[in-house]
Motif scaffolding. Structure first.
Motif: not given
Length: 507
Positions: A91, A111-112, A115-116, A118, A137, A140-141, A275, A277
């Motif tokens: 980070k 979001v969870k 995040l889990d 990836k 997201l 948090e990343l 990451y 998405y």
């Protein structure tokens, strides 16, 4: 020996597998191109399949790892060893979340999951708040550079504004439409990224022409896509390429388009992006190419449907009426002829559209009428009192003004081309008339999303059971896709119930 799967950011490869398994994976990771059978005779070396498994190097897109491992386990009773050849980046940001954005319970869950996992596809229906989920997201990343890809400049600006509101302590960059303002988090148009990796204007034009292989992209959408100002690319080409090459995370909005060759090539230009998405309300494709989308991002891991949100009370239940016409089928030889005779110049159909708009207006409801061709929109604008037609060729200030007016209630009847299919936020709409026809499940679900947002008290949708050689099949496909949502109320009504006032209450 046990098979070994080496995982990379873009590609993965497998070791220690038998020739039998190689051939099985070669077939598993492939799909047939629609219409290929008609051109195979001219390409005798091609079997009509797109193959996503490299038999020589045993390599495949990383998003397909789950399919590969599941196949080895289910069919060959072999559990492969997994070796990660990549690691999550550290980070390097300290982003702050705005107090004005409080996530809904299902948005927090999405979001969870992302995040889990990836990587993966956020399959969330229109009106679920995908952009807010992705903003959280990114928050948090906390990694940079992060790229948020959009297809059009309108979505670029809209996404920038939403992210800027949600993440309060950093400037969101814009790379597109003549602007190259690179920041830690950047909204980038696909057209800009494509052009940056092109060596000449001829190559740029050739690459952009390939964008028309997006699912169901019509001429108006392609024209809108082409309107982006590209002056920033030549001056900033090296900066843009470096940004893409060094990205640590990627989000591709409206990811059902990402299987286009041009988009795929851009996704392969970010080797450091751990990451990855994609976001879409409708991951289905009508051309069988979903496997490519999965390869780029992974499976739909975070999913919420329209029926989920209806049950939770976040969106309205739509009441959808398919209108049965008395018009007789005419003889046609081509789809354009079918569309002209049974859609555009169908007097009964157009009269129903006009009548629905009139009745909706009399109830004080806001109405959106979607068309495919400018000629049809202009025709309906003349037929329907108090209506306004906007389309891709309309001046930006005119489009923005009438979109503002339909939101505030100053304008009650808006006719629009496909520019409002994706991304438009119109919570005031109560009545939606799908005059455009078409067969795409992607567009159908997006269009319903225009009317079920909470902003009005009602959600009425009107479509047609058309009668032409092709248009009849398309209308049945539209009805079938809507019937898959258990909370949608779908019914048939006769055109005479609208035109002769035999049904007293349409709304």
């Amino acid at each position: 020996m046990k098979p070994i799967v080496h995982i990379g950011n873009i590609y993965s490869y497998i070791e220690n597998i038998s020739p039998e398994i190689v051939l099985d994976l070669y077939d598993l990771l492939s799909f047939e191109v629609p219409g290929a059978r008609f051109v195979i005779q001219q390409k005798t070396h091609w079997d009509g399949q797109i193959r996503l498994f490299d038999k020589k190097n045993l390599k495949f897109l990383t998003g397909l790892t789950y399919r590969v491992c599941k196949r080895l386990q289910d069919y060959f009773s072999v559990t492969p060893q997994i070796i990660w050849n990549t690691t999550a980046p550290e980070k390097n940001l300290n982003l702050e979340w705005s107090d004005q954005y409080v996530l809904r319970d299902y948005q927090e869950d999405l979001v969870k999951i992302l995040l889990d996992k990836k990587r993966g596809i956020l399959s969330a229906c229109t009106s679920s708040g995908k952009t807010v989920v992705i903003a959280k997201l990114i928050h948090e990343l906390n990694v940079a550079p992060f790229l948020f890809y959009t297809l059009t400049r309108d979505l670029m600006y809209q996404s920038r504004d939403r992210l800027q509101e949600a993440i309060s302590n950093t400037k969101i960059g814009i790379v597109g439409d003549g602007i190259c303002d690179i920041q830690d988090i950047n909204i980038v148009t696909v057209q800009t990224a494509t052009s940056a990796f092109s060596q000449s204007k001829k190559e740029i034009d050739a690459s952009l022409k390939k964008m028309s292989d997006f699912a169901e992209m019509d001429d108006l959408e392609y024209k809108e896509f082409k309107k982006e100002n590209m002056d920033h690319v030549i001056v900033n080409r090296d900066k843009i390429i470096n940004l893409i090459k060094t990205a640590k995370g990627i989000y591709f909005d409206e990811a059902h388009h990402a299987s286009a060759d041009t988009c795929k090539k851009i996704m392969l230009q970010s080797p450091e992006a751990f990451y990855r998405y994609g976001g879409t309300g409708t991951p289905e494709r009508t051309d069988n190419s979903y496997l490519t989308i999965e390869g780029l991002f992974g499976r739909p891991t975070a999913v919420v449907t329209a029926s989920d949100l209806i049950r939770k009370g976040w969106v309205l239940k739509p009441y959808i009426s398919f209108i049965e016409l008395e018009t007789k089928k005419q003889l046609v030889n081509t789809f354009p002829q079918d569309r002209e005779k049974h859609i555009i110049n169908n007097d009964e159909r157009n009269a129903c559209i006009s009548k629905i708009a009139e009745k909706s207006y009399s109830k004080g409801l806001s109405t959106l009428i979607l068309v495919q061709l400018i000629s049809h929109g202009e025709m309906l604008e003349k037929m329907i009192p108090n209506s306004v037609f906007i389309h891709g060729s309309s001046k930006n200030e005119i489009r923005d003004e009438y979109i503002r007016k339909i939101k505030t209630g100053e304008q009650k009847i808006l006719i629009s081309s496909s520019i409002l299919d994706e991304g438009a936020d119109l919570p005031s709409i109560s009545t939606l008339v799908i005059a455009s026809a078409g067969k795409s499940p992607i567009k159908m679900k997006q269009r319903i999303g225009r009317v079920i947002r909470k902003g009005s008290e009602h959600a009425y949708v009107f479509d047609f059971l058309d009668v032409g050689k092709w248009t009849k099949k398309h209308s049945k496909a539209r009805m079938k896709i809507l019937e898959t949502e258990p909370e949608f109320v779908v019914k048939k009504i006769k055109s005479k119930e609208i035109l002769r006032d035999e049904q007293k209450e349409l709304f």
